[in-house]
Every structure is written in structure tokens, then in C-alpha cells.
Design a protein around this motif. Sequence first.
Motif, PDB file in Angstrom:
ATOM      1  N   GLN A 176      -2.498   2.092   5.128  1.00  0.00           N
ATOM      2  CA  GLN A 176      -3.847   2.473   4.716  1.00  0.00           C
ATOM      3  C   GLN A 176      -4.565   3.183   5.854  1.00  0.00           C
ATOM      4  O   GLN A 176      -5.440   4.015   5.623  1.00  0.00           O
ATOM      5  CB  GLN A 176      -4.639   1.237   4.278  1.00  0.00           C
ATOM      6  CG  GLN A 176      -4.126   0.636   2.990  1.00  0.00           C
ATOM      7  CD  GLN A 176      -4.882  -0.610   2.583  1.00  0.00           C
ATOM      8  OE1 GLN A 176      -4.842  -0.997   1.439  1.00  0.00           O
ATOM      9  NE2 GLN A 176      -5.548  -1.243   3.517  1.00  0.00           N
ATOM     10  N   GLU A 203      -4.375   6.984   5.686  1.00  0.00           N
ATOM     11  CA  GLU A 203      -5.392   7.621   4.851  1.00  0.00           C
ATOM     12  C   GLU A 203      -6.691   7.796   5.625  1.00  0.00           C
ATOM     13  O   GLU A 203      -7.334   8.842   5.564  1.00  0.00           O
ATOM     14  CB  GLU A 203      -5.652   6.774   3.606  1.00  0.00           C
ATOM     15  CG  GLU A 203      -4.560   6.827   2.562  1.00  0.00           C
ATOM     16  CD  GLU A 203      -4.996   6.116   1.300  1.00  0.00           C
ATOM     17  OE1 GLU A 203      -5.419   6.802   0.356  1.00  0.00           O
ATOM     18  OE2 GLU A 203      -4.934   4.874   1.280  1.00  0.00           O
ATOM     19  N   TYR A 229       8.470  10.921  -3.668  1.00  0.00           N
ATOM     20  CA  TYR A 229       7.287  11.380  -2.944  1.00  0.00           C
ATOM     21  C   TYR A 229       7.627  12.295  -1.767  1.00  0.00           C
ATOM     22  O   TYR A 229       6.741  12.939  -1.215  1.00  0.00           O
ATOM     23  CB  TYR A 229       6.485  10.183  -2.421  1.00  0.00           C
ATOM     24  CG  TYR A 229       5.931   9.295  -3.505  1.00  0.00           C
ATOM     25  CD1 TYR A 229       4.872   9.716  -4.303  1.00  0.00           C
ATOM     26  CD2 TYR A 229       6.475   8.037  -3.741  1.00  0.00           C
ATOM     27  CE1 TYR A 229       4.364   8.903  -5.307  1.00  0.00           C
ATOM     28  CE2 TYR A 229       5.973   7.211  -4.740  1.00  0.00           C
ATOM     29  CZ  TYR A 229       4.919   7.652  -5.520  1.00  0.00           C
ATOM     30  OH  TYR A 229       4.428   6.848  -6.516  1.00  0.00           O
ATOM     31  N   LYS A 261       3.065   3.072  -1.932  1.00  0.00           N
ATOM     32  CA  LYS A 261       3.052   4.088  -2.988  1.00  0.00           C
ATOM     33  C   LYS A 261       1.682   4.742  -3.126  1.00  0.00           C
ATOM     34  O   LYS A 261       1.583   5.962  -3.303  1.00  0.00           O
ATOM     35  CB  LYS A 261       3.488   3.475  -4.317  1.00  0.00           C
ATOM     36  CG  LYS A 261       4.955   3.090  -4.358  1.00  0.00           C
ATOM     37  CD  LYS A 261       5.357   2.561  -5.729  1.00  0.00           C
ATOM     38  CE  LYS A 261       6.833   2.185  -5.758  1.00  0.00           C
ATOM     39  NZ  LYS A 261       7.245   1.665  -7.089  1.00  0.00           N
ATOM     40  N   ARG A 262       0.639   3.949  -3.036  1.00  0.00           N
ATOM     41  CA  ARG A 262      -0.707   4.509  -3.179  1.00  0.00           C
ATOM     42  C   ARG A 262      -1.006   5.505  -2.065  1.00  0.00           C
ATOM     43  O   ARG A 262      -1.578   6.571  -2.304  1.00  0.00           O
ATOM     44  CB  ARG A 262      -1.746   3.380  -3.169  1.00  0.00           C
ATOM     45  CG  ARG A 262      -3.176   3.874  -3.371  1.00  0.00           C
ATOM     46  CD  ARG A 262      -4.141   2.710  -3.441  1.00  0.00           C
ATOM     47  NE  ARG A 262      -4.105   1.922  -2.221  1.00  0.00           N
ATOM     48  CZ  ARG A 262      -4.720   2.284  -1.097  1.00  0.00           C
ATOM     49  NH1 ARG A 262      -5.382   3.426  -1.036  1.00  0.00           N
ATOM     50  NH2 ARG A 262      -4.664   1.515  -0.029  1.00  0.00           N
ATOM     51  N   VAL A 263      -0.609   5.171  -0.843  1.00  0.00           N
ATOM     52  CA  VAL A 263      -0.856   6.061   0.291  1.00  0.00           C
ATOM     53  C   VAL A 263      -0.053   7.352   0.148  1.00  0.00           C
ATOM     54  O   VAL A 263      -0.573   8.451   0.380  1.00  0.00           O
ATOM     55  CB  VAL A 263      -0.513   5.355   1.617  1.00  0.00           C
ATOM     56  CG1 VAL A 263      -0.517   6.340   2.777  1.00  0.00           C
ATOM     57  CG2 VAL A 263      -1.495   4.221   1.882  1.00  0.00           C
ATOM     58  N   ARG A 286       1.014   8.740  -2.614  1.00  0.00           N
ATOM     59  CA  ARG A 286       0.406   9.544  -3.682  1.00  0.00           C
ATOM     60  C   ARG A 286      -0.833  10.270  -3.177  1.00  0.00           C
ATOM     61  O   ARG A 286      -1.051  11.452  -3.478  1.00  0.00           O
ATOM     62  CB  ARG A 286       0.038   8.650  -4.872  1.00  0.00           C
ATOM     63  CG  ARG A 286       1.211   8.228  -5.736  1.00  0.00           C
ATOM     64  CD  ARG A 286       0.739   7.680  -7.075  1.00  0.00           C
ATOM     65  NE  ARG A 286      -0.091   6.496  -6.913  1.00  0.00           N
ATOM     66  CZ  ARG A 286       0.378   5.247  -6.954  1.00  0.00           C
ATOM     67  NH1 ARG A 286       1.669   5.032  -7.149  1.00  0.00           N
ATOM     68  NH2 ARG A 286      -0.434   4.218  -6.807  1.00  0.00           N
ATOM     69  N   ALA A 287      -1.651   9.565  -2.394  1.00  0.00           N
ATOM     70  CA  ALA A 287      -2.885  10.162  -1.878  1.00  0.00           C
ATOM     71  C   ALA A 287      -2.581  11.333  -0.950  1.00  0.00           C
ATOM     72  O   ALA A 287      -3.246  12.378  -1.015  1.00  0.00           O
ATOM     73  CB  ALA A 287      -3.710   9.103  -1.149  1.00  0.00           C
ATOM     74  N   GLU A 327       0.799  -1.227   0.000  1.00  0.00           N
ATOM     75  CA  GLU A 327       0.000   0.000   0.000  1.00  0.00           C
ATOM     76  C   GLU A 327       0.829   1.272   0.000  1.00  0.00           C
ATOM     77  O   GLU A 327       0.286   2.379  -0.133  1.00  0.00           O
ATOM     78  CB  GLU A 327      -0.935   0.008   1.220  1.00  0.00           C
ATOM     79  CG  GLU A 327      -0.278   0.391   2.546  1.00  0.00           C
ATOM     80  CD  GLU A 327       0.522  -0.713   3.216  1.00  0.00           C
ATOM     81  OE1 GLU A 327       0.974  -0.496   4.354  1.00  0.00           O
ATOM     82  OE2 GLU A 327       0.695  -1.788   2.611  1.00  0.00           O
TER      83      GLU A 327
END
Length: 249
Positions: free
Chosen positions: A229, A232, A153, A118-120, A122-123, A116
Motif C-alpha cells: 500500500q 500507492e 498484471y 492485487k488491489r495495488v 490494479r491501481a 493488498e
Amino acid sequence: MISLDYLAMPPFSINTVFFDSAGTLVEVPPYSRIWHRIMGDLGLDMSLHRVEVGVRYADLTYGKRYFSYAGRTREYWTSYLGFLLAKLKVEGNQSELAEEMCERFQQHPWSSPYPETKRVLRALKRRGFKLGVISNATDDVTDRLEHVGLAKYFDSFTYSQEAKAEKPHPRIFRLALERAGCKPIEAVHAGDSYDQDVLGAKKVGMQPILVDRREKTHTNDCPSISSLQGIEKLIRLLREDQDESPRTE
């Protein structure tokens, strides 16, 4: 589940999120396993247990010597590995072997981002947060994060070798805050170690978040999440709380 009751600061003041590296952003095997694998690749027949014992001696001997090797990380690892090889009584030219082990160590990142991560990141960047790394590490931590596609990031990197202090010492956290240009009440720090990350952040007035991936640490003095996660979700709760707070004109 994350409760806002844990937060020690007004939620709307947070504009910077700091992260620990190993165990939080990326999964890294124990160094003894890394050295054992490299030795095997070089044809050195050595049991993992024997390497683990040697690494314990090397760590005790070298300890915080790496503070004095700022800007000379390769020299530090070569010296460390030379000591390890001598302790293990490896035959052959130990200096050359140490150089080769160091070369192979630095050519491979030896870590992988959690699914998780990279997605976090980016968010959080899309939401306008400044991101930073605070790590007990040598000065190649930035290169290692670059190798796995994470460095882009982050707005700042702070590591113990340059701070000459390891978490939970306040010095490394204060240097990170200064570098990021934010106040303690404007930042949160997420890490997988209660002693290093949570207690260290608390010492300087930052809001800690414990990343307890195995859910083995029981604490009621800070938010605890089982993966990034949860960061987020926490940010979402913070924003919702801000939006619902009464405002005066």
C-alpha cells in the motif's frame, strides 16, 4: 511515512515499477516446510528439523546448478529431491519418490498473495505504469504467479535462472530493464531484501524501495514501506510533486 527526499531521480521520469516475488508480492513458506508437508502426505515419517538439516545440505550441494537447467525445471527439482531423499536415507525407490514429490510440488502454488497485492497492482496499471517481476527463481515463477492470479498484471518477467545471475548482480536488473524497454532512471524496484533488492537496484541506477513488512530493517538511503500500500502512497506523492512543480512555457 514516505519522503520524496529519498528519491535519487526526478519523480516525473518513472514509468515502470518492478517487484520482487516471494516476500514482496506473495507469501511463501520455507522450502523445508513444503518438502516436509509433501513427505508427510506420502507417508514418510520425518521430523521437520531433520528435513531442514537435509535441505541445508542439498542447497549447499546444488547451489546455483539450476542455472544449467533452464527450460528443464522439473528435471532440476527431481534431481534435487533425489539428492535430498538420499541424504535423509529415506527407504524405498528414491527416484520414484522424487518424481512424486516434484509432481505434488508443481501442482500446488505454495504461495498466496498478500492482502493488498492485487488491489495495488490494479491501481498502478490504471495509472499507466508498466509492471515487471525481477526474481531469484526458476523458470516456473511465471506459472506460479499465474496460479495465484497475479501474472496478468505484469508486462515482463525476469528470473535468475535465465539471467544466470541472482540479485544483487547487475545482470539480472539490466536484463529486466532491456525487456521492459526503459532506462534505469525511469524505473523503481520494490523488494523485501536490502542486500538483494536495494543494493542490486542501486548498482544499475534504479530507485529501490524496501518492502519491510516486519519493520526490522533500518535504512536511510531508500524509501521503506511496511506493505505494498505504501507503493500507492509513494506514487501519489510523486504525482502530486510533479503537479506542483513550476512549469515553463
